[in-house]
Design an enzyme around this catalytic site. Sequence first.
Site, short mmCIF file in Angstrom:
data_model
loop_
_atom_site.label_atom_id
_atom_site.label_comp_id
_atom_site.label_asym_id
_atom_site.label_seq_id
_atom_site.Cartn_x
_atom_site.Cartn_y
_atom_site.Cartn_z
N ASP A 16 1.12 73.40 12.97
CA ASP A 16 -0.30 73.68 12.82
C ASP A 16 -1.01 72.35 12.59
O ASP A 16 -0.71 71.64 11.62
CB ASP A 16 -0.46 74.61 11.59
CG ASP A 16 -1.90 74.91 11.27
OD1 ASP A 16 -2.83 74.23 11.77
OD2 ASP A 16 -2.12 75.84 10.47
N ILE A 17 -1.94 72.01 13.46
CA ILE A 17 -2.56 70.67 13.40
C ILE A 17 -3.36 70.45 12.12
O ILE A 17 -3.53 69.31 11.69
CB ILE A 17 -3.41 70.42 14.67
CG1 ILE A 17 -3.67 68.92 14.83
CG2 ILE A 17 -4.72 71.22 14.64
CD1 ILE A 17 -4.07 68.52 16.22
N GLY A 38 -9.60 79.51 17.66
CA GLY A 38 -8.50 78.58 17.95
C GLY A 38 -8.45 77.41 16.98
O GLY A 38 -8.66 77.56 15.77
N ASP A 40 -10.50 74.96 16.64
CA ASP A 40 -11.82 74.69 16.07
C ASP A 40 -12.03 75.48 14.77
O ASP A 40 -12.39 74.93 13.72
CB ASP A 40 -12.86 75.08 17.13
CG ASP A 40 -14.18 74.38 16.96
OD1 ASP A 40 -14.33 73.64 15.97
OD2 ASP A 40 -15.07 74.57 17.81
N THR A 124 -5.93 74.68 26.63
CA THR A 124 -4.93 75.69 27.05
C THR A 124 -5.01 77.00 26.27
O THR A 124 -4.17 77.88 26.45
CB THR A 124 -3.49 75.14 26.96
OG1 THR A 124 -3.21 74.83 25.59
CG2 THR A 124 -3.31 73.91 27.80
N TYR A 127 -9.88 78.21 26.82
CA TYR A 127 -10.38 77.62 28.06
C TYR A 127 -9.43 77.82 29.25
O TYR A 127 -9.77 77.44 30.38
CB TYR A 127 -10.71 76.14 27.86
CG TYR A 127 -12.04 75.91 27.12
CD1 TYR A 127 -12.78 76.98 26.63
CD2 TYR A 127 -12.55 74.63 26.93
CE1 TYR A 127 -13.99 76.78 25.97
CE2 TYR A 127 -13.76 74.42 26.28
CZ TYR A 127 -14.48 75.49 25.79
OH TYR A 127 -15.67 75.28 25.15
P1 ADP Z 1 -9.51 75.43 24.11
O1 ADP Z 1 -10.82 76.12 23.86
O2 ADP Z 1 -9.69 73.94 24.39
O3 ADP Z 1 -8.66 76.13 25.10
P2 ADP Z 1 -8.10 76.51 21.76
O4 ADP Z 1 -8.34 76.04 20.38
O5 ADP Z 1 -8.51 77.89 22.15
O6 ADP Z 1 -8.78 75.40 22.69
O7 ADP Z 1 -6.56 76.35 22.11
C1 ADP Z 1 -5.93 75.14 22.42
C2 ADP Z 1 -4.46 75.21 22.09
O8 ADP Z 1 -4.28 75.02 20.69
C3 ADP Z 1 -3.80 76.55 22.41
O9 ADP Z 1 -2.57 76.27 23.06
C4 ADP Z 1 -3.59 77.20 21.05
O10 ADP Z 1 -2.41 78.00 21.01
C5 ADP Z 1 -3.40 75.99 20.16
N1 ADP Z 1 -3.71 76.19 18.72
C6 ADP Z 1 -4.38 77.19 18.12
N2 ADP Z 1 -4.44 77.00 16.78
C7 ADP Z 1 -3.77 75.83 16.53
C8 ADP Z 1 -3.47 75.08 15.35
N3 ADP Z 1 -3.85 75.48 14.13
N4 ADP Z 1 -2.76 73.92 15.49
C9 ADP Z 1 -2.37 73.49 16.70
N5 ADP Z 1 -2.63 74.13 17.85
C10 ADP Z 1 -3.32 75.30 17.77
#
Ligand code: ADP
Length: 177
Positions: A16-17, A38, A40, A124, A127
């Site tokens: 988890d980032i 997501g 954000d 991914t 979007y």
């Molecule tokens: P976008 O709108 O650019 O597609 P998202 O946030 O919907 O961005 O998703 C981008 C990627 O990040 C997806 O592969 C999603 O599974 C992943 N993701 C979602 N939550 C987290 C998190 N807490 N940490 C890391 N990656 C995440």
Amino acid sequence: MQIAIKNKILRLELGDITESAADAIVNTANSALAGGGGVDGAIHRAGGPSIMEECRKIGGCPTGSAVITGGGSLYAKHVIHTVGPVWRGGGKNEAELLASSYRNSLKLASKHNLRSVAFPSISTGAYGYPLEEAAAVAMKAVISHLSENELPEEVTFVLFGEKAFNAYEKVLKGMNL
Ligand code: ADP
């Protein structure tokens, strides 16, 4: 998994980032910097309201560009907000815009003297960019920045779930570095 690029490091992690202790974590923002789901949503929830206050002052960010704010209550001191392209089938300059999101995020990190940056898999999720295609664009852009610039010294892709991790690992192994 990690590999060396010149004297720098490119790493793939499952996680988890918002828990990353990199100098900056990258947010998958929308062009209004208005917050969303997501990554954000997770970053704003974990980092507290000061990040959104700064985003409001900045006002917006075009697709492929990046802006920087503080990290609020995150471990990371900074958040780099970038807007990746929405996938529209591949013929709408998506690859160039996605590469540009990575390049501009890294340029901003370098300008702010940041040593380490963590990226999610931009575009991914909501979007809809196909994972392996996005992984190839992402890692090519990061490797090219790492080989040509002093900073950052470490870039980690923090991948949320086995599917994303496996896709990035497969693409990186296939790159013949
Ligand atoms: P976008 O709108 O650019 O597609 P998202 O946030 O919907 O961005 O998703 C981008 C990627 O990040 C997806 O592969 C999603 O599974 C992943 N993701 C979602 N939550 C987290 C998190 N807490 N940490 C890391 N990656 C995440």
